[in-house]
Design a protein around this motif. Structure first.
Motif, PDB file in Angstrom:
ATOM      1  N   ALA A  32       0.834  -1.206   0.000  1.00 57.71           N
ATOM      2  CA  ALA A  32       0.000   0.000   0.000  1.00 57.71           C
ATOM      3  C   ALA A  32       0.866   1.253   0.000  1.00 57.71           C
ATOM      4  O   ALA A  32       0.610   2.208  -0.752  1.00 57.71           O
ATOM      5  N   ALA A  33       1.904   1.256   0.821  1.00 58.60           N
ATOM      6  CA  ALA A  33       2.804   2.410   0.860  1.00 58.60           C
ATOM      7  C   ALA A  33       3.530   2.589  -0.472  1.00 58.60           C
ATOM      8  O   ALA A  33       3.771   3.724  -0.915  1.00 58.60           O
ATOM      9  N   THR A  34       3.837   1.481  -1.129  1.00 59.31           N
ATOM     10  CA  THR A  34       4.532   1.567  -2.420  1.00 59.31           C
ATOM     11  C   THR A  34       3.613   2.150  -3.489  1.00 59.31           C
ATOM     12  O   THR A  34       4.061   2.929  -4.342  1.00 59.31           O
ATOM     13  N   TYR A  35       2.328   1.786  -3.467  1.00 58.38           N
ATOM     14  CA  TYR A  35       1.371   2.401  -4.398  1.00 58.38           C
ATOM     15  C   TYR A  35       1.222   3.890  -4.115  1.00 58.38           C
ATOM     16  O   TYR A  35       1.128   4.710  -5.039  1.00 58.38           O
ATOM     17  N   ALA A  36       1.184   4.264  -2.832  1.00 61.62           N
ATOM     18  CA  ALA A  36       1.082   5.683  -2.484  1.00 61.62           C
ATOM     19  C   ALA A  36       2.310   6.448  -2.982  1.00 61.62           C
ATOM     20  O   ALA A  36       2.192   7.565  -3.513  1.00 61.62           O
ATOM     21  N   LEU A  37       3.490   5.845  -2.828  1.00 58.44           N
ATOM     22  CA  LEU A  37       4.712   6.472  -3.335  1.00 58.44           C
ATOM     23  C   LEU A  37       4.658   6.596  -4.853  1.00 58.44           C
ATOM     24  O   LEU A  37       5.088   7.618  -5.415  1.00 58.44           O
ATOM     25  N   THR A  38       4.118   5.585  -5.515  1.00 59.92           N
ATOM     26  CA  THR A  38       3.957   5.644  -6.976  1.00 59.92           C
ATOM     27  C   THR A  38       3.114   6.844  -7.374  1.00 59.92           C
ATOM     28  O   THR A  38       3.459   7.590  -8.302  1.00 59.92           O
ATOM     29  N   GLY A  39       1.978   7.029  -6.687  1.00 58.74           N
ATOM     30  CA  GLY A  39       1.101   8.154  -6.995  1.00 58.74           C
ATOM     31  C   GLY A  39       1.806   9.492  -6.819  1.00 58.74           C
ATOM     32  O   GLY A  39       1.675  10.399  -7.655  1.00 58.74           O
ATOM     33  N   ALA A  40       2.578   9.634  -5.739  1.00 59.39           N
ATOM     34  CA  ALA A  40       3.288  10.887  -5.487  1.00 59.39           C
ATOM     35  C   ALA A  40       4.327  11.159  -6.570  1.00 59.39           C
ATOM     36  O   ALA A  40       4.476  12.296  -7.048  1.00 59.39           O
ATOM     37  N   LEU A  41       5.049  10.116  -6.982  1.00 56.62           N
ATOM     38  CA  LEU A  41       6.085  10.292  -8.005  1.00 56.62           C
ATOM     39  C   LEU A  41       5.477  10.582  -9.373  1.00 56.62           C
ATOM     40  O   LEU A  41       6.004  11.410 -10.133  1.00 56.62           O
ATOM     41  N   ILE A  42       4.365   9.922  -9.698  1.00 60.81           N
ATOM     42  CA  ILE A  42       3.696  10.190 -10.974  1.00 60.81           C
ATOM     43  C   ILE A  42       3.190  11.627 -11.015  1.00 60.81           C
ATOM     44  O   ILE A  42       3.299  12.316 -12.041  1.00 60.81           O
ATOM     45  N   PHE A  43       2.635  12.092  -9.900  1.00 62.91           N
ATOM     46  CA  PHE A  43       2.178  13.486  -9.822  1.00 62.91           C
ATOM     47  C   PHE A  43       3.359  14.436 -10.048  1.00 62.91           C
ATOM     48  O   PHE A  43       3.245  15.441 -10.766  1.00 62.91           O
ATOM     49  N   ALA A  44       4.514  14.109  -9.465  1.00 62.43           N
ATOM     50  CA  ALA A  44       5.694  14.960  -9.610  1.00 62.43           C
ATOM     51  C   ALA A  44       6.202  14.980 -11.050  1.00 62.43           C
ATOM     52  O   ALA A  44       6.702  16.011 -11.524  1.00 62.43           O
ATOM     53  N   VAL A  45       6.059  13.845 -11.767  1.00 61.21           N
ATOM     54  CA  VAL A  45       6.487  13.798 -13.171  1.00 61.21           C
ATOM     55  C   VAL A  45       5.753  14.856 -13.990  1.00 61.21           C
ATOM     56  O   VAL A  45       6.331  15.523 -14.860  1.00 61.21           O
ATOM     57  N   GLY A  46       4.466  15.039 -13.699  1.00 59.19           N
ATOM     58  CA  GLY A  46       3.667  16.010 -14.443  1.00 59.19           C
ATOM     59  C   GLY A  46       4.111  17.442 -14.246  1.00 59.19           C
ATOM     60  O   GLY A  46       3.705  18.334 -15.015  1.00 59.19           O
ATOM     61  N   LEU A  47       4.959  17.682 -13.244  1.00 53.88           N
ATOM     62  CA  LEU A  47       5.426  19.039 -12.962  1.00 53.88           C
ATOM     63  C   LEU A  47       6.860  19.279 -13.420  1.00 53.88           C
ATOM     64  O   LEU A  47       7.398  20.370 -13.209  1.00 53.88           O
ATOM     65  N   ALA A  48       7.483  18.264 -14.047  1.00 58.54           N
ATOM     66  CA  ALA A  48       8.929  18.337 -14.287  1.00 58.54           C
ATOM     67  C   ALA A  48       9.320  18.332 -15.755  1.00 58.54           C
ATOM     68  O   ALA A  48      10.443  17.978 -16.093  1.00 58.54           O
ATOM     69  N   THR A  49       8.431  18.733 -16.644  1.00 57.26           N
ATOM     70  CA  THR A  49       8.736  18.640 -18.071  1.00 57.26           C
ATOM     71  C   THR A  49       9.835  19.595 -18.515  1.00 57.26           C
ATOM     72  O   THR A  49      10.417  19.416 -19.585  1.00 57.26           O
ATOM     73  N   ILE A  66      -2.444  14.679 -17.527  1.00 52.76           N
ATOM     74  CA  ILE A  66      -2.548  13.220 -17.538  1.00 52.76           C
ATOM     75  C   ILE A  66      -1.825  12.628 -16.331  1.00 52.76           C
ATOM     76  O   ILE A  66      -2.367  11.767 -15.612  1.00 52.76           O
ATOM     77  N   PHE A  67      -0.606  13.077 -16.069  1.00 49.94           N
ATOM     78  CA  PHE A  67       0.163  12.519 -14.958  1.00 49.94           C
ATOM     79  C   PHE A  67      -0.454  12.885 -13.614  1.00 49.94           C
ATOM     80  O   PHE A  67      -0.502  12.061 -12.696  1.00 49.94           O
ATOM     81  N   ASN A  68      -0.910  14.101 -13.474  1.00 47.28           N
ATOM     82  CA  ASN A  68      -1.543  14.499 -12.216  1.00 47.28           C
ATOM     83  C   ASN A  68      -2.798  13.689 -11.953  1.00 47.28           C
ATOM     84  O   ASN A  68      -3.083  13.293 -10.806  1.00 47.28           O
ATOM     85  N   THR A  69      -3.581  13.404 -13.000  1.00 38.44           N
ATOM     86  CA  THR A  69      -4.810  12.620 -12.851  1.00 38.44           C
ATOM     87  C   THR A  69      -4.513  11.183 -12.440  1.00 38.44           C
ATOM     88  O   THR A  69      -5.256  10.580 -11.652  1.00 38.44           O
ATOM     89  N   LEU A  70      -3.409  10.607 -12.944  1.00 42.49           N
ATOM     90  CA  LEU A  70      -3.084   9.211 -12.636  1.00 42.49           C
ATOM     91  C   LEU A  70      -2.694   9.001 -11.177  1.00 42.49           C
ATOM     92  O   LEU A  70      -2.632   7.860 -10.710  1.00 42.49           O
ATOM     93  N   ALA A  71      -2.428  10.074 -10.454  1.00 42.00           N
ATOM     94  CA  ALA A  71      -2.147   9.925  -9.027  1.00 42.00           C
ATOM     95  C   ALA A  71      -3.388   9.462  -8.267  1.00 42.00           C
ATOM     96  O   ALA A  71      -3.277   8.819  -7.207  1.00 42.00           O
ATOM     97  N   ILE A  72      -4.577   9.753  -8.799  1.00 42.11           N
ATOM     98  CA  ILE A  72      -5.829   9.396  -8.114  1.00 42.11           C
ATOM     99  C   ILE A  72      -6.023   7.885  -8.036  1.00 42.11           C
ATOM    100  O   ILE A  72      -6.275   7.338  -6.955  1.00 42.11           O
ATOM    101  N   PRO A  73      -5.954   7.135  -9.171  1.00 42.20           N
ATOM    102  CA  PRO A  73      -6.108   5.678  -9.045  1.00 42.20           C
ATOM    103  C   PRO A  73      -5.040   5.026  -8.175  1.00 42.20           C
ATOM    104  O   PRO A  73      -5.306   4.021  -7.515  1.00 42.20           O
ATOM    105  N   ALA A  74      -3.825   5.590  -8.141  1.00 45.18           N
ATOM    106  CA  ALA A  74      -2.794   5.035  -7.248  1.00 45.18           C
ATOM    107  C   ALA A  74      -3.234   5.154  -5.793  1.00 45.18           C
ATOM    108  O   ALA A  74      -2.998   4.243  -4.979  1.00 45.18           O
ATOM    109  N   LEU A  75      -3.889   6.245  -5.456  1.00 45.81           N
ATOM    110  CA  LEU A  75      -4.411   6.427  -4.095  1.00 45.81           C
ATOM    111  C   LEU A  75      -5.530   5.429  -3.807  1.00 45.81           C
ATOM    112  O   LEU A  75      -5.624   4.882  -2.697  1.00 45.81           O
TER     113      LEU A  75
END
Length: 421
Positions: A301-318, A390-399
């Motif tokens: 569960a913690a690993t999925y939460a970390l995935t969501g946080a990192l995916i959200f961060a990808v959307g801010l780093a272009t 797209i990346f920010n939205t994908l953080a939701i299913p990870a949660l």
């Protein structure tokens, strides 16, 4: 090693269309959204192949079904290189997916039935690291092959390698000893395999037996998996795996296209995309190690939460190529570590009589999450969604996946307390 190579070839061919997608759009002059059926076709095949591979292996043997699976997806991947239209490629990718879906569960079964019980989990998890490694190799290979030889070359490599591997499997891969004993095959054939494990110790052995735990109440395996005691846990496992594959296949299918859309060349898009599965092996082994020392539900569960946080961060780093690459690598490490550890979690949840069915149906249902991910990606493209959105939205299913596993963990504790009382 043979099963590792099978899973690696599976990973290469599963991700191949994602790497060639920008070239298809450019050469065939089609809209990005038109590739949705191509992206999802193999996933439909994967679902069907996964659900049918088990019964076939019970009848025909692990080795034969595994070898035919590799041969099958090799032939159709090779044929896909000569597709001349979206429609042809869609059909050929579906056929490729049938073999891909059958290969993975049979490789897991073969490995499980050969590995010593005390190290079985770590051995199987290590073998499964071949899948993200194969995807990463596909990205690096595509980055070189496409500019020099065109998109066809990626599918040709994805076909030739499994065909050569299938020949090697026919010559070298042993059959499962457990399968041979249960089906009363000759003691001489069984001894030839066991001689490689325990040389010089079988001279006086005339026959072999296998002890199996019997089902306790006569209930069917699927009935047990969906019974009142296991139903909520089963649904949470299915939901988590479904969501995990939705995220995974949306990204692996459309990442090259997304990076191309923000200004990267096809070569750079393929290279950055290859970073996503590259850390999967490290993530899988590390998560498995933690599961043996902490509550496995909370670890994943913690690993999925970390995935969501990192995916959200990808959307801010272009705007920063190096930071983007690091975040993609870390997100892939977490994503693969969580997803590839789910079969281990499921295996520990079900009793013996329901374990095989419970573990098999979870990825079978989950494949439809992968199909949904590929199609949702196409819809996002058609709606003109940007990279960051797209990346920010994908953080939701990870949660959501995180919450589902925590619900299952809480339900499991209550069930244990009721059983003790």
């Amino acid at each position: 090693m043979l099963c590792f190579l099978i899973v690696a070839a599976d990973g290469f061919d599963t991700a191949a269309v994602g790497f060639i997608a920008p070239s298809l759009v450019q050469e065939w002059g089609v809209a990005k959204s038109a590739l949705g059926p191509v992206m999802s076709a193999a996933l439909f095949g994967l679902a069907i192949g996964a659900l049918t591979a088990g019964p076939l292996a019970v009848r025909l043997g692990r080795k034969l079904v595994l070898t035919l699976s590799v041969l099958f997806f090799g032939v159709w991947s090779f044929a896909s290189a000569f597709a001349g239209s979206i429609e042809q490629l869609t059909v050929l990718r579906f056929l490729t997916g049938l073999g891909l879906g059958a290969a993975m569960p049979n490789a897991v079964t073969m490995m499980s039935e050969h590995a010593p019980q005390r190290i079985r989990a770590i051995v199987v998890n290590t073998m499964l690291c071949g899948f993200p490694l194969g995807q990463a190799v596909g990205g690096f290979a595509a980055a070189w092959l496409i500019p020099h030889h065109g998109w066809h070359s990626v599918l040709l490599v994805g076909g030739v390698v499994p065909l050569l591997l299938a020949v090697l499997l026919m010559l070298v891969l042993p059959e499962s000893v457990r399968f041979m004993v249960i089906h009363r095959q000759s003691s001489e054939r069984i001894a030839r395999v066991l001689e490689r494990i325990a040389p010089g110790q079988l001279a006086d052995v005339g026959s072999f037996t296998a002890t199996e735990q019997q089902a306790g109440d006569g209930r069917s395996a699927l009935g047990l998996v969906l019974s009142a005691r296991y139903r909520l846990g089963t649904l949470m496992l299915w939901l988590t795996y479904f969501i995990g594959l939705l995220i995974f296949y949306l990204l692996t299918s459309w990442l090259p296209m997304l990076f191309k859309g923000v200004g990267f060349s096809i070569e750079k898009a393929a290279l950055i995309t290859a970073l996503f599965p590259l850390g999967g092996g490290v993530g899988t082994i590390f998560v498995g190690w933690l599961m043996g020392r902490c509550n496995p539900h909370r670890v994943i569960a913690a690993t999925y939460a970390l995935t969501g946080a990192l995916i959200f961060a990808v959307g801010l780093a272009t705007d920063n190529l190096w930071l983007l690459g690091v975040l993609i690598f870390l997100a892939g490490t977490a994503m693969n570590g969580a997803q590839l550890s789910m079969p281990t979690l499921a295996a520990g949840f079900y009793p013996t009589q329901g374990r095989a069915t419970g573990v098999a149906w979870m990825p079978g249902i989950g494949r439809f999450g992968g199909i949904s991910g590929a199609l949702i990606g196409a819809e996002m493209m058609s709606l003109g969604w940007g990279f960051g959105t797209i990346f920010n939205t994908l953080a939701i299913p990870a949660l959501i996946a995180t919450v589902a596993l925590l619900i299952k963990a809480g339900h499991g504790r209550r069930a244990e307390q009721l059983a003790l009382s």
